[in-house]
Design a protein around this motif. Structure first.
Motif, PDB file in Angstrom:
ATOM      1  N   VAL A   1       8.244 -20.352 -29.587  1.00 26.43           N
ATOM      2  CA  VAL A   1       8.365 -21.682 -28.979  1.00 26.43           C
ATOM      3  C   VAL A   1       9.357 -21.664 -27.820  1.00 26.43           C
ATOM      4  O   VAL A   1       9.081 -22.211 -26.752  1.00 26.43           O
ATOM      5  CB  VAL A   1       8.761 -22.727 -30.043  1.00 26.43           C
ATOM      6  CG1 VAL A   1       9.153 -24.049 -29.420  1.00 26.43           C
ATOM      7  CG2 VAL A   1       7.609 -22.936 -31.022  1.00 26.43           C
ATOM      8  N   THR A   2      10.503 -21.028 -28.003  1.00 27.23           N
ATOM      9  CA  THR A   2      11.514 -21.046 -26.941  1.00 27.23           C
ATOM     10  C   THR A   2      11.117 -20.197 -25.744  1.00 27.23           C
ATOM     11  O   THR A   2      11.536 -20.484 -24.620  1.00 27.23           O
ATOM     12  CB  THR A   2      12.888 -20.571 -27.458  1.00 27.23           C
ATOM     13  OG1 THR A   2      12.757 -19.255 -27.999  1.00 27.23           O
ATOM     14  CG2 THR A   2      13.426 -21.533 -28.502  1.00 27.23           C
ATOM     15  N   ARG A   3      10.306 -19.191 -25.943  1.00 29.85           N
ATOM     16  CA  ARG A   3       9.874 -18.336 -24.826  1.00 29.85           C
ATOM     17  C   ARG A   3       8.533 -18.778 -24.244  1.00 29.85           C
ATOM     18  O   ARG A   3       8.012 -18.116 -23.362  1.00 29.85           O
ATOM     19  CB  ARG A   3       9.801 -16.877 -25.286  1.00 29.85           C
ATOM     20  CG  ARG A   3      11.164 -16.337 -25.623  1.00 29.85           C
ATOM     21  CD  ARG A   3      11.105 -14.913 -26.037  1.00 29.85           C
ATOM     22  NE  ARG A   3      12.453 -14.436 -26.356  1.00 29.85           N
ATOM     23  CZ  ARG A   3      12.702 -13.243 -26.832  1.00 29.85           C
ATOM     24  NH1 ARG A   3      11.721 -12.396 -27.054  1.00 29.85           N
ATOM     25  NH2 ARG A   3      13.929 -12.894 -27.098  1.00 29.85           N
ATOM     26  N   ARG A   4       7.976 -19.840 -24.792  1.00 28.31           N
ATOM     27  CA  ARG A   4       6.700 -20.386 -24.326  1.00 28.31           C
ATOM     28  C   ARG A   4       5.650 -19.274 -24.174  1.00 28.31           C
ATOM     29  O   ARG A   4       5.053 -19.094 -23.125  1.00 28.31           O
ATOM     30  CB  ARG A   4       6.889 -21.133 -23.017  1.00 28.31           C
ATOM     31  CG  ARG A   4       7.944 -22.215 -23.121  1.00 28.31           C
ATOM     32  CD  ARG A   4       7.666 -23.360 -22.195  1.00 28.31           C
ATOM     33  NE  ARG A   4       8.737 -24.354 -22.231  1.00 28.31           N
ATOM     34  CZ  ARG A   4       8.839 -25.304 -23.136  1.00 28.31           C
ATOM     35  NH1 ARG A   4       7.979 -25.392 -24.096  1.00 28.31           N
ATOM     36  NH2 ARG A   4       9.817 -26.179 -23.074  1.00 28.31           N
TER      37      ARG A   4
ATOM     38  N   TRP B   1      10.519 -19.714 -33.797  1.00 21.33           N
ATOM     39  CA  TRP B   1      11.555 -20.083 -32.835  1.00 21.33           C
ATOM     40  C   TRP B   1      11.432 -19.255 -31.563  1.00 21.33           C
ATOM     41  O   TRP B   1      11.493 -19.781 -30.452  1.00 21.33           O
ATOM     42  CB  TRP B   1      12.935 -19.913 -33.471  1.00 21.33           C
ATOM     43  CG  TRP B   1      14.047 -20.347 -32.572  1.00 21.33           C
ATOM     44  CD1 TRP B   1      14.462 -21.610 -32.308  1.00 21.33           C
ATOM     45  CD2 TRP B   1      14.891 -19.483 -31.815  1.00 21.33           C
ATOM     46  NE1 TRP B   1      15.510 -21.601 -31.438  1.00 21.33           N
ATOM     47  CE2 TRP B   1      15.801 -20.293 -31.104  1.00 21.33           C
ATOM     48  CE3 TRP B   1      14.972 -18.100 -31.666  1.00 21.33           C
ATOM     49  CZ2 TRP B   1      16.767 -19.780 -30.268  1.00 21.33           C
ATOM     50  CZ3 TRP B   1      15.946 -17.588 -30.833  1.00 21.33           C
ATOM     51  CH2 TRP B   1      16.822 -18.425 -30.141  1.00 21.33           C
ATOM     52  N   PHE B   2      11.227 -17.934 -31.702  1.00 20.91           N
ATOM     53  CA  PHE B   2      11.060 -17.082 -30.524  1.00 20.91           C
ATOM     54  C   PHE B   2       9.804 -17.444 -29.738  1.00 20.91           C
ATOM     55  O   PHE B   2       9.825 -17.489 -28.506  1.00 20.91           O
ATOM     56  CB  PHE B   2      11.029 -15.601 -30.921  1.00 20.91           C
ATOM     57  CG  PHE B   2      12.385 -15.002 -31.096  1.00 20.91           C
ATOM     58  CD1 PHE B   2      13.180 -14.725 -29.998  1.00 20.91           C
ATOM     59  CD2 PHE B   2      12.874 -14.728 -32.357  1.00 20.91           C
ATOM     60  CE1 PHE B   2      14.447 -14.177 -30.144  1.00 20.91           C
ATOM     61  CE2 PHE B   2      14.138 -14.189 -32.517  1.00 20.91           C
ATOM     62  CZ  PHE B   2      14.929 -13.911 -31.417  1.00 20.91           C
TER      63      PHE B   2
ATOM     64  N   THR C   1       2.746 -26.052 -29.329  1.00 18.99           N
ATOM     65  CA  THR C   1       3.462 -25.605 -28.127  1.00 18.99           C
ATOM     66  C   THR C   1       2.705 -24.488 -27.415  1.00 18.99           C
ATOM     67  O   THR C   1       2.727 -24.411 -26.187  1.00 18.99           O
ATOM     68  CB  THR C   1       4.892 -25.143 -28.461  1.00 18.99           C
ATOM     69  OG1 THR C   1       4.832 -24.098 -29.422  1.00 18.99           O
ATOM     70  CG2 THR C   1       5.729 -26.290 -28.966  1.00 18.99           C
TER      71      THR C   1
END
Length: 155
Positions: free
Chosen positions: A83-86, A80-81, A143
């Motif tokens: 992916v959300t922070r790209r 999650w970290f 991602t």
């Protein structure tokens, strides 16, 4: 779950005459617990035997399932970290996720009594944890690949 129970009538005859029967049951397997009760039913000796997994086996199996879910949750959180922070393709994280994916299979095979594939442990924890971890790994790679393609090339 309690132990499985079985009632077995027993008796012996010799020359048409009933003879005494002595039966001794012992539990020599640490993976199982056993208990027995004897009674008489219409002149026939009956013994009632209960067999089940020992408490230590049940505790260890629950620990293993909890550990599998905890590892899956840890990978899910890390994914999650990322992916959300790209973050792109973060190789140490990908290595950790892949190692966790394959380590769970070896961990599962250390279960007491080496249960066959399709046991309750598999349905409650192992297969779900493997699915979560594999999905996270693929998602992070996809991602991360997209983020790497969008970032400018180093000069």
């Amino acid at each position: 779950m309690g132990p499985d129970r079985s009632r077995r009538p027993s008796g012996a005859a010799q020359g048409g005459e009933k003879v005494p029967v002595r039966m001794t049951l012992s539990n020599n397997d640490a993976l199982f617990s056993a208990d027995a009760d004897g009674s008489e039913d219409n002149g026939t000796a009956v013994f009632d035997v209960g067999l089940g997994r020992s408490h230590s086996v049940l505790v260890f199996a629950v620990f293993m399932m909890t550990a599998m879910w905890a590892l899956a949750a840890a990978v899910l959180t890390g994914a999650w970290f990322l992916v959300t922070r790209r973050e792109g393709l973060t190789w140490p994280a990908l290595g950790w996720m892949a190692a966790t994916l394959f380590a769970l299979a070896a961990f599962r095979n250390t279960a007491p009594g080496t249960p066959p594939i399709g046991s309750l442990m598999d349905y409650l924890a192992f297969l779900w944890a493997e699915t979560v971890i594999a999905s996270c790994l693929v998602t992070v790679v996809v991602t991360g690949f997209r983020a790497e393609r969008r970032s400018p090339a180093p000069e």
